[in-house]
Each structure stands twice: as C-alpha cells, then as structure tokens.
Design a protein around this motif. Sequence first.
Motif, PDB file in Angstrom:
ATOM      1  N   ALA A 166      23.280  29.527  33.985  1.00 19.27           N
ATOM      2  CA  ALA A 166      24.937  29.064  34.172  1.00 19.27           C
ATOM      3  C   ALA A 166      25.734  29.260  32.685  1.00 19.27           C
ATOM      4  O   ALA A 166      27.011  29.337  32.715  1.00 19.27           O
ATOM      5  CB  ALA A 166      24.916  27.706  34.848  1.00 19.27           C
ATOM      6  N   GLN A 167      24.827  29.073  31.716  1.00 16.23           N
ATOM      7  CA  GLN A 167      25.506  28.990  30.297  1.00 16.23           C
ATOM      8  C   GLN A 167      25.995  30.498  30.010  1.00 16.23           C
ATOM      9  O   GLN A 167      26.832  30.662  29.025  1.00 16.23           O
ATOM     10  CB  GLN A 167      24.458  28.338  29.383  1.00 16.23           C
ATOM     11  N   LYS A 168      25.397  31.343  30.514  1.00 18.49           N
ATOM     12  CA  LYS A 168      25.843  32.961  30.161  1.00 18.49           C
ATOM     13  C   LYS A 168      25.863  32.991  28.783  1.00 18.49           C
ATOM     14  O   LYS A 168      26.937  33.205  28.278  1.00 18.49           O
ATOM     15  CB  LYS A 168      26.935  33.108  30.821  1.00 18.49           C
ATOM     16  N   PRO A 169      25.038  33.118  28.005  1.00 15.76           N
ATOM     17  CA  PRO A 169      24.915  33.040  26.546  1.00 15.76           C
ATOM     18  C   PRO A 169      25.565  34.708  26.097  1.00 15.76           C
ATOM     19  O   PRO A 169      25.195  35.477  27.054  1.00 15.76           O
ATOM     20  CB  PRO A 169      23.543  32.677  25.975  1.00 15.76           C
ATOM     21  N   ILE A 170      26.176  34.369  25.056  1.00 14.12           N
ATOM     22  CA  ILE A 170      26.546  36.007  24.650  1.00 14.12           C
ATOM     23  C   ILE A 170      25.609  36.953  24.205  1.00 14.12           C
ATOM     24  O   ILE A 170      25.459  38.049  24.706  1.00 14.12           O
ATOM     25  CB  ILE A 170      27.489  35.948  23.424  1.00 14.12           C
ATOM     26  N   TYR A 171      24.466  36.299  23.429  1.00 12.75           N
ATOM     27  CA  TYR A 171      23.221  37.004  22.786  1.00 12.75           C
ATOM     28  C   TYR A 171      22.089  36.882  23.547  1.00 12.75           C
ATOM     29  O   TYR A 171      21.862  35.934  24.206  1.00 12.75           O
ATOM     30  CB  TYR A 171      23.301  36.685  21.453  1.00 12.75           C
ATOM     31  N   LEU A 172      21.309  38.018  23.763  1.00 11.61           N
ATOM     32  CA  LEU A 172      20.077  38.000  24.117  1.00 11.61           C
ATOM     33  C   LEU A 172      19.246  36.973  23.787  1.00 11.61           C
ATOM     34  O   LEU A 172      18.396  36.308  24.581  1.00 11.61           O
ATOM     35  CB  LEU A 172      19.483  39.394  24.327  1.00 11.61           C
TER      36      LEU A 172
END
Length: 209
Positions: free
Chosen positions: A109-115
């Motif tokens: 749910a946080q959907k981070p930008i970076y892998l």
Amino acid sequence: MPQTPILPIAYYGNIAYWLQVIQHKHIQFEHFEFFEKQSNRNSTSILSSHGLIKLSIPLAERGNKTLTKDIAIDYKTDWITQHQRSIVTCYQSAPYFEFYWNDYLQVYAQKPIYLHQLNTLLFNTLLRHLKLNEGITASPTTQFEVAFPNLRDKKQYNTVANQPNYYQVFTPEQGFTPNCSILDILFNKGPESYWYFEDYLKFEQNIKL
C-alpha cells in the motif's frame, strides 16, 4: 574479524537466499552495481497448484547501466493486485497465512518509488516474522565494492542441496517442492520457520564434517 557479505536486495528471496542471510550477523545490500536483469532483485517464485509460478515487478524505463539504487518501479499496470491475488490463491489455505498476510498488504500500500525501497520494507517485515530482527542487521553499500564474500551472483540462488521436506499446501498432489519463495515456508510453518532454518544449517554443517 568476520567479513560482511554483499547480497542483492531481493524481492522476498527464496530458501537459498535466506540461508545466506541467516548465516551472517550483518549483511550489506548492493546499491551501486549495474542492475542485473532476470534475477531475484525484482522477481520471486511461489508454489501454485500447477507448480512454481514467477511473479515479476515491472520496472520503469532505464539505461543499460542504471545503478540498483536508481531502479524505479513501474506502476502503470496494476501488478500489485496481480501479485496479491496470486499469493492469496496459492497460500490462503496455508495454516499461518492469515497471521502474516496483512503486514505485506500494508507494505504494498505504500507504493515506494524505488525497487530497493520496496524490497527493504519486505525484508524487514520478514526479519520480524522469522524472529530474526534482533539477530541480523542489514545496511546498503555506499559505493560499488568488490568484496568477499560476494553473494551477488544470481546462479547461486537457483538450487539448494539437502533441503528437508516440510508440508506445503500442494504436497498431496505434487510432493515436496524445494527452494520456493520464503513466503512458502513462512505461511506453512509460521513460528517454526526459524527453527527449520536452524536445523537445516546444523544438518548441512554435519554433512561437511
């Protein structure tokens, strides 16, 4: 003084990967390598009724020599829902699925930008669930390093030797499938996962003696 191994920062990671993690008190995650395609950095394999299936995170456009720390996740397609549905389908009947799954939903749910951000969040959650958060620490590299032990090569995570059987969701139909995603052992063995790895490592050490 023990040397600190360098590992890729994996998307969940399989049994071979976690055997390396558990054997060390501190590890470094490589952030300054050129990103390696088709590796555990953005994919994992879970066990379905048809055998292992691969879940891969789509990545944003990048050059041939993009550093791991700069690899961004592509959210144009709804891959999160696809991965979540696949994991639920494979493991919803596992004994400990409901005890842990919500924590991973919160990470997605946080959907981070970076892998590397997503993988680090998942890694720390797994450490906690595996009761390893007080025994193992990890830090990112601050520059590209040629060090030993160098555990970045994806080939060494392709197989495991002498892995003890445990009951899996599809054992009655398929028998035992080794080297699945760490989620497989966590959802099937729950709190016993830590002791499973401890016994596995002791067995491996006895074989080498």
